[in-house]
Each structure stands twice: as C-alpha cells, then as structure tokens.
Design a protein around this motif. Structure first.
Motif, PDB file in Angstrom:
ATOM      1  N   TYR A 165       0.832  -1.206   0.000  1.00 49.31           N
ATOM      2  CA  TYR A 165       0.000   0.000   0.000  1.00 49.31           C
ATOM      3  C   TYR A 165       0.870   1.262   0.000  1.00 49.31           C
ATOM      4  O   TYR A 165       0.544   2.244  -0.683  1.00 49.31           O
ATOM      5  CB  TYR A 165      -0.917  -0.007   1.225  1.00 49.31           C
ATOM      6  CG  TYR A 165      -1.690   1.282   1.408  1.00 49.31           C
ATOM      7  CD1 TYR A 165      -2.779   1.579   0.597  1.00 49.31           C
ATOM      8  CD2 TYR A 165      -1.305   2.201   2.380  1.00 49.31           C
ATOM      9  CE1 TYR A 165      -3.476   2.769   0.757  1.00 49.31           C
ATOM     10  CE2 TYR A 165      -2.004   3.382   2.551  1.00 49.31           C
ATOM     11  CZ  TYR A 165      -3.089   3.665   1.740  1.00 49.31           C
ATOM     12  OH  TYR A 165      -3.776   4.843   1.894  1.00 49.31           O
ATOM     13  N   LEU A 166       1.980   1.246   0.748  1.00 44.12           N
ATOM     14  CA  LEU A 166       2.869   2.405   0.797  1.00 44.12           C
ATOM     15  C   LEU A 166       3.408   2.738  -0.587  1.00 44.12           C
ATOM     16  O   LEU A 166       3.423   3.911  -0.995  1.00 44.12           O
ATOM     17  CB  LEU A 166       4.029   2.137   1.763  1.00 44.12           C
ATOM     18  CG  LEU A 166       5.113   3.215   1.819  1.00 44.12           C
ATOM     19  CD1 LEU A 166       4.559   4.519   2.387  1.00 44.12           C
ATOM     20  CD2 LEU A 166       6.298   2.731   2.654  1.00 44.12           C
ATOM     21  N   VAL A 167       3.864   1.723  -1.324  1.00 41.80           N
ATOM     22  CA  VAL A 167       4.382   1.966  -2.673  1.00 41.80           C
ATOM     23  C   VAL A 167       3.281   2.484  -3.582  1.00 41.80           C
ATOM     24  O   VAL A 167       3.480   3.417  -4.374  1.00 41.80           O
ATOM     25  CB  VAL A 167       5.023   0.687  -3.257  1.00 41.80           C
ATOM     26  CG1 VAL A 167       5.458   0.907  -4.699  1.00 41.80           C
ATOM     27  CG2 VAL A 167       6.216   0.252  -2.413  1.00 41.80           C
ATOM     28  N   ALA A 168       2.076   1.899  -3.471  1.00 41.34           N
ATOM     29  CA  ALA A 168       0.954   2.362  -4.289  1.00 41.34           C
ATOM     30  C   ALA A 168       0.550   3.794  -3.914  1.00 41.34           C
ATOM     31  O   ALA A 168       0.232   4.603  -4.789  1.00 41.34           O
ATOM     32  CB  ALA A 168      -0.232   1.417  -4.126  1.00 41.34           C
ATOM     33  N   ARG A 169       0.578   4.096  -2.622  1.00 41.27           N
ATOM     34  CA  ARG A 169       0.157   5.430  -2.157  1.00 41.27           C
ATOM     35  C   ARG A 169       1.134   6.508  -2.601  1.00 41.27           C
ATOM     36  O   ARG A 169       0.738   7.656  -2.822  1.00 41.27           O
ATOM     37  CB  ARG A 169       0.062   5.420  -0.621  1.00 41.27           C
ATOM     38  CG  ARG A 169      -0.630   6.648  -0.035  1.00 41.27           C
ATOM     39  CD  ARG A 169      -2.108   6.582  -0.269  1.00 41.27           C
ATOM     40  NE  ARG A 169      -2.821   7.700   0.317  1.00 41.27           N
ATOM     41  CZ  ARG A 169      -3.090   8.842  -0.328  1.00 41.27           C
ATOM     42  NH1 ARG A 169      -2.669   9.016  -1.571  1.00 41.27           N
ATOM     43  NH2 ARG A 169      -3.771   9.796   0.265  1.00 41.27           N
ATOM     44  N   THR A 170       2.398   6.157  -2.717  1.00 41.54           N
ATOM     45  CA  THR A 170       3.429   7.110  -3.143  1.00 41.54           C
ATOM     46  C   THR A 170       3.890   6.819  -4.574  1.00 41.54           C
ATOM     47  O   THR A 170       5.026   7.123  -4.945  1.00 41.54           O
ATOM     48  CB  THR A 170       4.636   7.057  -2.185  1.00 41.54           C
ATOM     49  OG1 THR A 170       5.158   5.707  -2.158  1.00 41.54           O
ATOM     50  CG2 THR A 170       4.249   7.465  -0.775  1.00 41.54           C
ATOM     51  N   PHE A 171       3.015   6.238  -5.382  1.00 45.12           N
ATOM     52  CA  PHE A 171       3.396   5.791  -6.724  1.00 45.12           C
ATOM     53  C   PHE A 171       3.849   6.957  -7.604  1.00 45.12           C
ATOM     54  O   PHE A 171       4.643   6.768  -8.531  1.00 45.12           O
ATOM     55  CB  PHE A 171       2.237   5.048  -7.387  1.00 45.12           C
ATOM     56  CG  PHE A 171       2.629   4.292  -8.627  1.00 45.12           C
ATOM     57  CD1 PHE A 171       3.432   3.168  -8.534  1.00 45.12           C
ATOM     58  CD2 PHE A 171       2.224   4.723  -9.880  1.00 45.12           C
ATOM     59  CE1 PHE A 171       3.815   2.471  -9.671  1.00 45.12           C
ATOM     60  CE2 PHE A 171       2.595   4.030 -11.025  1.00 45.12           C
ATOM     61  CZ  PHE A 171       3.393   2.910 -10.923  1.00 45.12           C
ATOM     62  N   ASP A 172       3.366   8.172  -7.326  1.00 54.88           N
ATOM     63  CA  ASP A 172       3.811   9.343  -8.088  1.00 54.88           C
ATOM     64  C   ASP A 172       5.322   9.522  -7.986  1.00 54.88           C
ATOM     65  O   ASP A 172       5.986   9.914  -8.962  1.00 54.88           O
ATOM     66  CB  ASP A 172       3.110  10.607  -7.578  1.00 54.88           C
ATOM     67  CG  ASP A 172       1.614  10.581  -7.833  1.00 54.88           C
ATOM     68  OD1 ASP A 172       1.214  10.183  -8.939  1.00 54.88           O
ATOM     69  OD2 ASP A 172       0.848  10.940  -6.920  1.00 54.88           O
ATOM     70  N   ILE A 173       5.877   9.244  -6.811  1.00 57.37           N
ATOM     71  CA  ILE A 173       7.320   9.359  -6.614  1.00 57.37           C
ATOM     72  C   ILE A 173       8.050   8.307  -7.445  1.00 57.37           C
ATOM     73  O   ILE A 173       9.028   8.604  -8.147  1.00 57.37           O
ATOM     74  CB  ILE A 173       7.684   9.216  -5.121  1.00 57.37           C
ATOM     75  CG1 ILE A 173       6.959  10.284  -4.295  1.00 57.37           C
ATOM     76  CG2 ILE A 173       9.192   9.301  -4.922  1.00 57.37           C
ATOM     77  CD1 ILE A 173       7.167  10.141  -2.803  1.00 57.37           C
ATOM     78  N   PHE A 174       7.570   7.078  -7.395  1.00 57.90           N
ATOM     79  CA  PHE A 174       8.209   5.991  -8.144  1.00 57.90           C
ATOM     80  C   PHE A 174       8.071   6.200  -9.651  1.00 57.90           C
ATOM     81  O   PHE A 174       9.004   5.931 -10.413  1.00 57.90           O
ATOM     82  CB  PHE A 174       7.596   4.650  -7.733  1.00 57.90           C
ATOM     83  CG  PHE A 174       7.987   4.192  -6.362  1.00 57.90           C
ATOM     84  CD1 PHE A 174       9.094   3.394  -6.165  1.00 57.90           C
ATOM     85  CD2 PHE A 174       7.258   4.580  -5.249  1.00 57.90           C
ATOM     86  CE1 PHE A 174       9.468   2.974  -4.907  1.00 57.90           C
ATOM     87  CE2 PHE A 174       7.611   4.180  -3.983  1.00 57.90           C
ATOM     88  CZ  PHE A 174       8.722   3.375  -3.808  1.00 57.90           C
ATOM     89  N   HIS A 175       6.913   6.677 -10.067  1.00 59.30           N
ATOM     90  CA  HIS A 175       6.676   6.875 -11.496  1.00 59.30           C
ATOM     91  C   HIS A 175       7.604   7.932 -12.065  1.00 59.30           C
ATOM     92  O   HIS A 175       7.889   7.932 -13.278  1.00 59.30           O
ATOM     93  CB  HIS A 175       5.213   7.270 -11.729  1.00 59.30           C
ATOM     94  CG  HIS A 175       4.745   7.007 -13.126  1.00 59.30           C
ATOM     95  ND1 HIS A 175       4.641   7.998 -14.068  1.00 59.30           N
ATOM     96  CD2 HIS A 175       4.384   5.851 -13.747  1.00 59.30           C
ATOM     97  CE1 HIS A 175       4.216   7.475 -15.205  1.00 59.30           C
ATOM     98  NE2 HIS A 175       4.063   6.186 -15.054  1.00 59.30           N
ATOM     99  N   ALA A 176       8.100   8.844 -11.212  1.00 58.30           N
ATOM    100  CA  ALA A 176       9.023   9.879 -11.664  1.00 58.30           C
ATOM    101  C   ALA A 176      10.459   9.381 -11.748  1.00 58.30           C
ATOM    102  O   ALA A 176      11.347  10.128 -12.175  1.00 58.30           O
ATOM    103  CB  ALA A 176       8.952  11.079 -10.715  1.00 58.30           C
TER     104      ALA A 176
END
Length: 640
Positions: free
Chosen positions: A269-280
């Motif tokens: 859930y943490l990765v999904a919730r902050t997915f904007d950071i990972f997608h960048a």
C-alpha cells in the motif's frame, strides 16, 4: 460530487481503539463480553468502510481531505494532522476491516480457553486501529507514526505466547528486521521535508510536486528507493524477508491477519500510495520490479521443501508479495498490484484460517503427520481446496484474474520478469497441491504428541480429528465465496477496478498466450503434486534421494538465516561485547578511579580533622618547615 460518508472515516479506526482501551482497562472483569466488544467494534468499522466504498463506486466522488488539526508548529512551518479518503484507501479500508472482523469471529473459537484471551483481543483491536490509521493518514509523517504502531503490535502478537522461547525470539526478530526498513522510510521522509516546496508532507502536495518534475531526478530516485526499503521490511521482500516465516510462532489467527490484510499489505500500500514518486524515477521502478520478481521465485522454491503447514503458507505470502511489488515496479499503473493485494487478502486469510482449523483438530503443524482429514473435516477441506486453487491461479478463481493481469503486463514490458512469474506460478501450484494432498487426502498418518501452536493443556490429544466449531467455519465459508468471486471485479473483458482506481481508461484485451502459459504452469504444478503425493507414481523423495544437496538447500531456506548469523549477528554481538568491556573496564574504570580518589582524600581529611590539638600543632609545624624549606630553596636557586 462531495462524499457524504467520507467525512466520517475517522470513526473507522476509532471503534477498535475504543475496544482496545475497554479491554485493557477492564479485560478480566469483562470476561466473554470483551470478546463481543472487539467483534462489535470491528463490525461497526466494517459497516462505515463499506458505506464509504459503496458511495465511491456509485458515482464520481471527489477525494476527501480533512486536515484542520495543527499538530506541530516550528516557525512558519505547521504540520497538520487529519485523514484522507480516496478510491485507493477506501478499497484498503474494506479489505482490512472485513478480514479483521472475520479473524475476530474465528478467534472466538480458536482461542477459547486461553487465560489471556482478553489481552489477545485487545492486541487485535490495537493492531486494527494502527493499520486503519495508516491507511487514512493524510501525510507521510502521520503515516510513519501508524507504521511504527503496526510494528509494535506485530511484536506483541507474534510474541503473544511469550512463555515459548521460539515465540519470544520470533517477536524480537520481527521487530528488529522491520526496523531496518523503517530507518529507510524515515530518511525518505526527511528528504521529502528538505526538498518538497514549502516542506509539505501531505500526499496532495507530493502528487503535485512529483508529477510536475519540480524535484531533482537524483533526489527523486533516492527518495523512492528509501521508501521501498521501508516497504521491503514490512512486506517481507528479500533480503528483509526472514522475519515473516518466523512470525508463524504467533497464534494462527494472527498469522492470517498479518499475512492477508494488515502488516504485509502495508508495504505494498505504501508503494501504491506514493506511486507518483516511483513513477518519476524509472531507476527506482526497476529496483522495485526486480527485487519483487526475485522474491517471488526465491520464496516459491523454498516453499516446496517445507513441512510446517504455516511456514509453507508464509513463504507463499512472501512469494505473492513479490508478485505485487513486481507488478508495481513494471510501472504501468497501480491496478495490477492492488488487484492482487485485493484477491490475495481473501484466499490467503482463508488458507491460514483453514490451517488453524487443521491444527485445532490434529494438534500438529507437520504435514507429514497428517492425512485423510477430508473425511472428518468436510467444510475445512472444501474451503481450503478453493483457497489452494485461487492461490495456484486456476480459472475462474480470484487468483487467476489478478495473477494473469500481472503476467500480462510483464509479458508486454519485461519478458524476463514474465518467465520468472510463470516459473514461480508453477512452484506455487506444486507446493500447494503437495500440502493439500498430504493433509486432506490419502490415509491418516501418526500425529505428533504435542501441539506446536497451542498451549498443550487446553486440548485433549486423545480425541479424533473433528470439524471446527461454527465460529471458525463460518469465516472460512465467507472467505471461500470471496476467493471465488472477488476476481471478477477486474477481468480483461471488464476492467472496472483499473478505471475506478486510476481514473484512466484501460484498453486491454485477453492475452491468450499469457492465459495458456500461466494456466499450463498451474496445472502442471498440481499434476506433479498429484502424481507424487497422492498417486505415488513418482517417488515423493525423488529430490531428497537423488539430489540431497538441493533438497537441503531449499529445506534450510538457502541458509540465509545462517549467513546473516555469521556476517551480521555474530559480528554485532562481538562488537557489543567489546563495547561492553570498554564500558566496564575503561569508562566505568575511570569513573571508579575518580570516585576512589575523592573518597580517599575525604577519608584522609577526616583522619586529620580528629579534634586533637597536638596533632594540629604537629601539622602546623610540618607546614611551616615545608614552607621554610621552599623559601630557602628558591633563594639558593636565585643566588646560584
């Protein structure tokens, strides 16, 4: 449209918190009433979560944020606390509250007779409160507070039977290993604070900053990787996975809760919730994808050589969490990873609670000491079979749809990860069929004399295996139904979940190559298990007999714990021993020397101050003599 029910989301974690406070304050006095307080609290939380979820799927409802509480103010910076409701966390709220409610009901039968049952239900209530608070957190620091509370609760629950040395060791291991990941998450939050415009930590500001490219790409990658390290700890990704199988020392309902909907789900859930950071950051996504893919196949191979029913399921959880991380790392969207989290919550809770039903009946966890239970435990057998087929990814069960969505994305974007996923699916089907055939089919085998999962005096081991009470079988039936139907919320022919979660249209059709290969992998795994462990046409000891080193390697979990013991635990203990010696003999030695000197001077002074005039006269005479000698010596030196 503004949601009417989302403004009451704060009630969802409040109900279990109140139950925890009531059970802590008056647990022994409440007796059985305390159990119903915990169950009723989770029921209320589930109802509110369901109302929010239904409202959000019924129309175009805006995200709701309440952040009116000023928690901390330093200069011009104000940290606000509150809660936020989005489509993503409304789905998580339903998953967590439903599974927690079913685990509470199940525990009423499973934990019957335990002297500390009120403490157990209090811990579950606190655990549920922590996870639900994490889910609706409005900013990263608030999430981190609940993140740590989840870790504390896991320590309490895994070590619930603290009189067992194994349980105490497992609780400490879970706490320490997950703390390693938590340090990474904490550093990521510090970097966010430093580099975010206005030092904002709320998720809305994070979304705006990282989707518009306002932060240096190198810093973005560091933040994303550090967040993932935090997720690795909670979600048992290699190399921080070692705590998760050992957590099986806790009561089985807790294993179900941790492995299905709460602690391990928090990392995904943490990765999904902050997915904007990972997608960048494509580099961070690559790290997530490959760590997840390796974890999936690594844990699946270990599962084929385990004999403890709960540890097999534990390594299955590690493997499936690897699938989820791999899906998020492929980077198409959060849909496939969250979809698998959704379906996995139901069939994995079903399997763990089914394992608890088996242990409750036969008082052993060794699958080699079971057999023929299908004749005595029909409900457990049929529901466990459904969970097994769902986990193996067999059509039309829930796991088929979510696993195939992950494999389809991997097939289109990363062929290496696709084949890793297919091979892991084969191993999953094989070890689950091995488990099912050894436990439920064939003829009964000698049972262990003592229970590995319960306080022995609570059970009569002379009794024949029998079906569990209704309080335990009812949750199994509910979860079995969900394990069948949950996958239909998102199929190649109706991608409702993906559109609802991301707000984007997904034009994806069924990839028959993926469907055929994944189904074939699952059927081959089940077929091999059938031939080896039911028909016996293939010797079941073919690996241990012909390739004993490989079986030992898998059975001993690639010796990861032993390696950590040599390169981490023992050196740290040695360093601690050296520091202890320094503390005792140098630091404390200096302190003791100073104290001895002061005490000695004090004693000397006390002896001199004895009240006798002749002693004072002698001292004065000696003093004058020393003074005269000093003056004479000085004049002599100057004269020379």
């Amino acid at each position: 449209m503004v949601s009417d029910y989302s403004q009451y989301a704060w009630l969802i974690p409040l109900f279990p918190l109140l139950a925890f406070l009531a059970l802590t304050a008056m647990g022994r006095q409440l007796k059985d009433l305390g159990i119903y307080i915990s169950i009723f609290a989770m029921l209320l939380s589930f109802i509110v979560a369901l109302l929010i979820f239904v409202e959000r799927i019924g129309g175009n409802v805006e995200d709701f944020t309440w952040d009116k509480m000023n928690w901390l103010q330093v200069g011009d910076f104000t940290l606000k606390m509150g809660f936020e409701v989005t489509n993503l966390n409304s789905l998580m709220l339903v998953i967590v509250t439903l599974v927690s409610l079913l685990v509470n009901i199940y525990s009423k039968g499973y934990m019957k007779g335990d002297e500390r049952i009120h403490v157990f239900f209090g811990y579950i209530a606190l655990f549920s409160f922590s996870m639900l608070g994490l889910v609706i957190s409005e900013n990263m620091l608030e999430l981190y507070i609940f993140w740590e509370l989840v870790g504390v609760c896991s320590f309490l629950l895994v070590g619930f039977w603290y009189f067992k040395p194994e349980a105490k060791a497992a609780a400490k291991k879970a706490f320490i290993v997950t703390r390693i990941g938590d340090v990474g998450l904490f550093i990521a939050i510090l970097l966010l604070y430093l580099y975010m415009p206005g030092h904002a930590l709320d998720f809305t500001s994070i979304h705006n900053a990282f989707t518009t490219g306002k932060i240096d790409p190198t810093i973005v990658t560091w933040i994303a990787v550090l967040i993932f390290i935090g997720a690795m700890g909670k979600s048992g990704q290699f190399p921080l996975h070692t705590w998760l199988p050992d957590a099986m020392e806790g009561p089985t309902p807790i294993s179900a809760l941790i492995h299905a909907a709460t602690m391990v789900a928090a990392g995904v859930y943490l990765v999904a919730r902050t997915f904007d950071i990972f997608h960048a950051s494509p580099d961070a996504l690559m790290v997530v994808a490959y760590v997840g893919g390796f974890t999936a196949i690594f844990a699946a191979t270990i599962g084929v050589a385990q004999n403890d029913i709960k540890r097999i399921l534990a390594y299955s959880t590690v493997s499936q969490l690897g699938y989820m991380m791999m899906a998020l790392g492929i980077g198409v969207s959060i849909t496939s990873g969250m979809f698998h989290l959704f379906t996995h919550a139901f069939f994995k809770a079903l399997l763990f609670l089914g394992a608890g039903s088996v242990i409750h009946a036969v008082h052993t966890q060794n699958i080699n000491e079971m057999g023929g239970l299908s004749r005595k435990m029909k409900i457990t057998t049929w529901t466990f079979a459904i969970g097994t087929l769902a986990l193996a990814g067999i059509f039309p069960f829930a796991g088929f749809w979510s696993k195939d969505m992950i494999l389809t994305e991997a097939f289109e974007h990363n062929q290496l990860l696709f084949w890793v996923g297919v091979i892991a699916a084969f191993f999953t089907a094989f070890y689950m069929s091995r488990l099912f055939f050894l436990v439920f089919m064939g003829s009964p085998r000698p049972k262990a004399v003592a229970s590995e999962d319960h306080d022995d005096h609570e059970h009569d081991h002379a009794h024949e295996p029998h079906e569990s009470p209704a309080s335990m079988t009812t949750p199994l039936i509910v979860l079995a139904v969900l394990a069948v139907v949950a996958g239909f919320v998102n199929t190649p022919f109706n991608e409702w979940l993906g559109h609802w979660l991301t707000g984007q249209e997904h034009e994806e059709t069924a990839n028959w190559t993926v469907i055929i290969l994944s189904t074939l992998a699952g059927l081959l795994g089940i077929g091999l298990g059938y031939l080896m462990y039911l028909k016996r046409t293939i010797p079941r000891d073919i690996i241990s007999g012909k390739v004993p080193w490989l079986y030992t390697l898998l059975n001993r979990k690639y010796f990861i714990d032993e390696i950590y013991d040599v390169i981490v635990v023992k050196p740290l203990r040695g360093l601690g021993y050296i520091l202890e010696l320094i503390d005792i003999y140098i630091i404390d030695g200096i302190v003791r020397l100073v104290a001895f000197t002061v005490v000695s001077l004090g004693r000397l002074g006390s002896r001199l101050q004895n009240g006798q005039l002749q002693s004072y006269g002698v001292i004065m005479l000696l003093g004058m003599l020393i003074l005269a000698l000093a003056i004479a010596g000085r004049r002599f030196i100057h004269a020379g």
